[in-house]
Design an enzyme around this catalytic site. Structure first.
Site, PDB file in Angstrom:
ATOM      1  N   GLU A  23      11.445   8.893   0.826  1.00  0.00           N
ATOM      2  CA  GLU A  23      11.327   7.544   0.280  1.00  0.00           C
ATOM      3  C   GLU A  23      12.424   7.282  -0.750  1.00  0.00           C
ATOM      4  O   GLU A  23      13.130   8.196  -1.177  1.00  0.00           O
ATOM      5  CB  GLU A  23       9.954   7.358  -0.375  1.00  0.00           C
ATOM      6  CG  GLU A  23       9.709   8.306  -1.545  1.00  0.00           C
ATOM      7  CD  GLU A  23       8.638   7.809  -2.499  1.00  0.00           C
ATOM      8  OE1 GLU A  23       8.917   6.836  -3.203  1.00  0.00           O
ATOM      9  OE2 GLU A  23       7.551   8.407  -2.548  1.00  0.00           O
ATOM     10  N   VAL A 105       5.687   4.729  -0.050  1.00  0.00           N
ATOM     11  CA  VAL A 105       5.188   5.569   1.040  1.00  0.00           C
ATOM     12  C   VAL A 105       4.951   4.725   2.293  1.00  0.00           C
ATOM     13  O   VAL A 105       5.414   5.061   3.387  1.00  0.00           O
ATOM     14  CB  VAL A 105       3.899   6.311   0.626  1.00  0.00           C
ATOM     15  CG1 VAL A 105       3.227   6.964   1.829  1.00  0.00           C
ATOM     16  CG2 VAL A 105       4.213   7.367  -0.434  1.00  0.00           C
ATOM     17  N   LYS A 158      -1.856  10.801  -6.322  1.00  0.00           N
ATOM     18  CA  LYS A 158      -1.506  10.840  -7.743  1.00  0.00           C
ATOM     19  C   LYS A 158      -2.777  10.893  -8.585  1.00  0.00           C
ATOM     20  O   LYS A 158      -3.736  10.165  -8.337  1.00  0.00           O
ATOM     21  CB  LYS A 158      -0.656   9.625  -8.113  1.00  0.00           C
ATOM     22  CG  LYS A 158       0.696   9.610  -7.408  1.00  0.00           C
ATOM     23  CD  LYS A 158       1.529   8.424  -7.836  1.00  0.00           C
ATOM     24  CE  LYS A 158       2.893   8.441  -7.168  1.00  0.00           C
ATOM     25  NZ  LYS A 158       2.861   8.007  -5.766  1.00  0.00           N
TER      26      LYS A 158
END
Length: 301
Positions: A23, A105, A158
């Site tokens: 990414e 993403v 995360k």
């Protein structure tokens, strides 16, 4: 939509050689220049050292680009947050207006899939944000995993997110969550979360075999491979949890919402940990790039 695929990536795909997508949001929104530029090149080098070809993905002046050049990566790094953060909803607008876009993403999965790349390495996926029962703040990454045929290798979701609800959402969408040499979902900065993954697999070859069978059966959607941060770079769980709570409280107080939330929180956590979180972030990306390369190589055999 015209996609620019670098000659190196195109040749590798034609020859059935391993390619790993990367990414670009981590370049423009993840860290300051020149650290972001140096890290982006280092991640590509990690992939090359494993025998695979890196394909950093972004939108450059309205052109979806799969396999950014060194100059294009430096341009994204220097421009920083002046580059638009691009998810599924943003791609057609950014392309039509001939703007620059750093892919999340979800955005990276879409362009990787269009180019024919099956494996994608990132840091951590987005997910269900804390308090989502009121805000409905759920990352588009989860929907993309449900519908796009790309395997994402990450260090879990995360840890600023609601990890339990993120797993529930993936379960509802039928996305397999595989733990690499672990039965527990990694929590980005730390190796443990208290939540279990669907399956534990211990070798890249086992993972590649699952992906082959999935394709043979015609099952749509992605696969999430969670790879714990290396032990020596893992942060102390209680300390990082307290830091995250403090960062979230400040974001709420400032009214920060939507796609600006994650960059703000990661930057705040970096400040509160005196740079330790950034060092951990970089190392887990390197670790994921290695595993993604090994899976891509096994998949090509």
């Amino acid at each position: 939509m015209n996609i620019k695929i670098s000659p190196e990536v195109k040749k590798a795909l034609e020859e059935n050689r391993p390619v790993v997508a990367l990414e670009s949001t981590i370049i423009s929104h993840g860290m300051p220049y020149p650290k972001n530029f140096q890290t982006a090149l280092q991640v590509e080098e990690v992939i090359r050292s494993c025998g695979a070809i890196p394909a950093t993905i972004a939108i450059i002046k309205g052109v979806p680009t799969v396999g950014c050049s060194k100059e294009e990566i430096e341009y994204l790094a220097k421009t920083g947050r002046g580059v638009i953060k691009v998810s599924r909803r943003d791609i057609p607008v950014v392309v039509a207006k001939k703007q620059d876009g750093a892919t999340t993403v979800a955005g990276t999965m879409i362009l990787a899939n269009l180019a024919g790349i099956k494996i994608f390495a990132t840091g951590g996926i987005g997910g269900v944000h804390r308090g989502a029962t009121e805000t409905f703040d759920i990352s588009a990454d989860l929907e993309e995993l449900a519908q796009t045929d790309v395997t994402v290798v990450c260090a879990g979701a995360k840890s600023i997110l609601d990890l339990g609800l993120t797993l529930e959402y993936l379960e509802t969408k039928g996305v397999p969550v595989i733990g690499y040499q672990t039965e527990e979902l990694p929590a980005f900065f730390t190796r443990k979360s208290g939540f279990k993954v669907n399956y534990r697999l211990d070798t890249p070859e086992e993972i590649a075999e699952v992906l082959k069978e999935k394709d043979a059966l015609g099952l749509k959607g992605g696969v999430l491979v969670t790879n714990p941060i290396p032990e020596e770079y893992s942060m102390e769980e209680k300390a990082i949890s307290k830091t995250i709570e403090d960062a979230i409280a400040e974001a709420n107080a400032l009214g920060i919402k939507g796609k600006e939330t994650t960059p703000f929180l990661l930057e705040k956590i970096q400040i509160l940990t005196e740079g330790k979180s950034l060092a951990s972030n970089i190392q887990l990306v390197f670790n994921n790039a290695r595993l993604a390369s090994q899976i891509a190589m096994a998949l090509c055999k």
